[in-house]
Design an enzyme around this catalytic site. Structure first.
Site, PDB file in Angstrom:
ATOM      1  N   ASN A  69      11.486  -0.408   7.518  1.00 58.12           N
ATOM      2  CA  ASN A  69      12.515  -1.343   7.993  1.00 58.12           C
ATOM      3  C   ASN A  69      12.685  -2.534   7.056  1.00 58.12           C
ATOM      4  OD1 ASN A  69      10.339  -3.016   8.512  1.00 58.12           O
ATOM      5  ND2 ASN A  69      10.644  -3.089  10.738  1.00 58.12           N
TER       6      ASN A  69
ATOM      7  N   ARG B 218      -9.388 -20.140   9.182  1.00 59.64           N
ATOM      8  CA  ARG B 218      -8.240 -19.582   9.900  1.00 59.64           C
ATOM      9  C   ARG B 218      -8.713 -18.965  11.211  1.00 59.64           C
ATOM     10  NH1 ARG B 218      -5.320 -15.805   5.463  1.00 59.64           N
ATOM     11  NH2 ARG B 218      -7.461 -15.030   5.412  1.00 59.64           N
TER      12      ARG B 218
ATOM     13  N   TYR C  68      -4.133  -8.659  15.635  1.00 57.22           N
ATOM     14  CA  TYR C  68      -3.836  -7.634  14.629  1.00 57.22           C
ATOM     15  C   TYR C  68      -4.900  -6.538  14.655  1.00 57.22           C
ATOM     16  CZ  TYR C  68      -4.190  -5.347  10.117  1.00 57.22           C
ATOM     17  OH  TYR C  68      -4.335  -4.402   9.135  1.00 57.22           O
TER      18      TYR C  68
ATOM     19  N   ASN D   6       8.842  -6.504   5.597  1.00 63.79           N
ATOM     20  CA  ASN D   6       7.870  -7.160   4.716  1.00 63.79           C
ATOM     21  C   ASN D   6       7.723  -6.361   3.429  1.00 63.79           C
ATOM     22  OD1 ASN D   6       5.998  -9.199   4.047  1.00 63.79           O
ATOM     23  ND2 ASN D   6       4.287  -7.906   4.675  1.00 63.79           N
TER      24      ASN D   6
ATOM     25  N   GLY E   5      -9.483 -16.343  13.881  1.00 63.07           N
ATOM     26  CA  GLY E   5      -9.659 -14.889  13.829  1.00 63.07           C
ATOM     27  C   GLY E   5     -10.400 -14.371  12.618  1.00 63.07           C
TER      28      GLY E   5
ATOM     29  N   ASP F  98      13.625   1.390  11.933  1.00 57.54           N
ATOM     30  CA  ASP F  98      12.447   0.822  12.573  1.00 57.54           C
ATOM     31  C   ASP F  98      11.851   1.858  13.516  1.00 57.54           C
ATOM     32  OD1 ASP F  98      10.852  -0.814  14.564  1.00 57.54           O
ATOM     33  OD2 ASP F  98      11.576  -2.426  13.263  1.00 57.54           O
TER      34      ASP F  98
ATOM     35  N   SER G 212      -7.941  -0.463   9.851  1.00 55.84           N
ATOM     36  CA  SER G 212      -8.391  -1.671   9.168  1.00 55.84           C
ATOM     37  C   SER G 212      -9.858  -1.951   9.482  1.00 55.84           C
ATOM     38  CB  SER G 212      -7.540  -2.864   9.622  1.00 55.84           C
ATOM     39  OG  SER G 212      -8.110  -4.087   9.228  1.00 55.84           O
ATOM     40  N   ALA G 213     -10.530  -2.588   8.547  1.00 57.69           N
ATOM     41  CA  ALA G 213     -11.910  -3.018   8.787  1.00 57.69           C
ATOM     42  C   ALA G 213     -11.990  -4.101   9.850  1.00 57.69           C
ATOM     43  CB  ALA G 213     -12.534  -3.522   7.484  1.00 57.69           C
TER      44      ALA G 213
ATOM     45  N   ILE H 276       0.843  -1.201   0.000  1.00 54.81           N
ATOM     46  CA  ILE H 276       0.000   0.000   0.000  1.00 54.81           C
ATOM     47  C   ILE H 276       0.873   1.244   0.000  1.00 54.81           C
ATOM     48  CG2 ILE H 276      -1.742   1.292   1.289  1.00 54.81           C
ATOM     49  CD1 ILE H 276      -2.734  -1.441   2.356  1.00 54.81           C
TER      50      ILE H 276
ATOM     51  N   ARG I  11     -15.737 -10.669   1.197  1.00 58.32           N
ATOM     52  CA  ARG I  11     -14.930  -9.496   1.510  1.00 58.32           C
ATOM     53  C   ARG I  11     -15.175  -8.386   0.496  1.00 58.32           C
ATOM     54  NH1 ARG I  11     -14.740 -12.121   5.277  1.00 58.32           N
ATOM     55  NH2 ARG I  11     -12.992 -12.860   6.547  1.00 58.32           N
TER      56      ARG I  11
ATOM     57  N   LYS J 215      -4.857  -2.284  15.838  1.00 54.55           N
ATOM     58  CA  LYS J 215      -5.396  -1.148  15.085  1.00 54.55           C
ATOM     59  C   LYS J 215      -6.426  -0.388  15.919  1.00 54.55           C
ATOM     60  CE  LYS J 215      -3.193  -1.712  11.148  1.00 54.55           C
ATOM     61  NZ  LYS J 215      -2.224  -0.710  10.655  1.00 54.55           N
TER      62      LYS J 215
END
Length: 354
Positions: free
Chosen positions: A32, A291, A148, A35, A293, A58, A124-125, A12, A230, A152
């Site tokens: 950093n 999964r 996660y 990812n 969550g 970082d 995040s949603a 993003i 989604r 947020k």
């Protein structure tokens, strides 16, 4: 006057930086590279023809981060940096809480110290958790179902408290739904480390032959085909939303949350079949357990963003699929070609670099 973009080398982030540069902003990217790939920064320059500062650091390194504020005249911050995999957060909650929340607090403390109070935050949603009704509006009670999402949500609450303590702050909380797609040039896109956590990059890797089949996590949700639904939003539309939010925070004070989504829900199987239709590729899949969550249905009501930010998603599912496929075809191994160079750079990279 520059815009500081944390996590600007990521998926993003790189698309947002392209939009910022093409709109005429001066930017400073901080990442950093945990990812993300340094090669994305070179691609941003190629697409826009513009230069920028990059700091390899970082957010947990307070002294290094403070040097960024000392060395630059920063007008606003777009804060995208953070760990983002739902499943991993369930397995490693302390890691997520420490990285996402502590790093953010350090950033906000330094923003306050240096009088930088314009902020666009990448939320995040997932903060909505499981809701009885869709589409999801910003007025709903918040209750994330995984670590996660809770990071947020906690950061959103921290920012609301900051505004109460000092109403000179101007903050936009952008609640993303499911970013997919890539820049139409095919030069930047999503390049996850290891096995993709998100659906579309997994689809493209199966389509190009890197992986045998897609794992569909659960077919027992209360949906028309049993798979999760989604709100998929093209990453270029999402990046444009950051520009609109930035304009908002630099022209007013306050704190407000905005959904960024298309308002349409597609199931996992519908997304697979849409990709097959656009590309002509067969995408094999198998159903496995849910999964931890994950939730069943999530899609946005983005009316508030349309009214207050003058933003609306413009790209449909076909463009999402075709742009994702173009990125994968042009970069079958992601940014891998540049990775060998990256390893050398990271051991000797000064801060900052141009």
């Amino acid at each position: 006057m520059a815009i500081l973009v944390t996590g600007g080398a990521g998926y993003i982030g790189s698309h947002t930086c392209v939009e910022l540069l093409t709109t005429g902003y001066e930017i400073i990217i901080l990442d950093n590279l945990s990812n993300s790939k340094k090669a994305s920064l070179d691609r941003i320059k190629e697409i826009t023809g513009k230069d920028f500062k990059f700091y390899y650091l970082d957010l947990l390194d307070r002294d290094a981060l403070q040097s960024v504020f000392i060395e630059n005249h920063i007008e606003a911050v777009i804060h995208l940096a953070g760990l983002k995999a739902v499943g991993e957060s369930v397995e490693m909650p302390l890691h997520y809480y420490h990285n996402n929340i502590t790093g953010s607090v350090i950033l906000f403390e330094l923003m306050e110290k240096f009088g930088v109070r314009n902020l666009v935050f990448s939320s995040s949603a997932t903060v909505y958790g499981t809701q009885e009704h869709v589409p999801l509006t910003e007025k709903l009670p918040l209750a994330a179902t995984n670590p996660y999402g809770r990071t947020k949500l906690m950061i959103e609450e921290i920012l609301r408290d900051i505004y109460v303590s000092n109403n000179k702050w101007s903050i936009a909380l952008l609640r993303y739904f499911n970013p997919v797609g890539a820049h139409p040039s095919g030069q930047i896109g999503e390049d996850p480390n290891g096995i993709p956590n998100n659906l579309v990059p997994y689809i493209t890797q199966v389509a190009i032959g890197k992986r045998k089949e897609i794992n569909v996590f659960g077919n027992d949700y209360d949906t028309h085909d049993g798979t999760g639904i989604r709100d998929f939003i093209h990453v270029v539309d999402l990046a444009a939303g950051h520009i609109k939010a930035l304009e908002k925070v630099m022209s007013s004070v306050g704190v407000s949350a905005y959904n960024l989504g298309t308002g349409k829900g597609y199931s996992v199987l519908e997304m697979i079949h849409a990709f097959e239709k656009v590309t002509g590729k067969n995408i094999p899949y198998k159903i496995i357990d849910r999964r931890p969550g994950d939730i069943g249905i999530s899609y946005a009501d983005s009316t508030k963003a349309q009214k207050e930010l003058d933003w609306v998603a413009k790209k449909g599912i076909e463009e999402m699929c075709s742009d994702s496929w173009r990125w994968q075809l042009n970069n079958p191994n992601g940014y891998e070609v540049e990775n060998k160079k990256q390893i050398v750079v990271l051991t000797s990279m000064p801060v900052p670099v141009k």
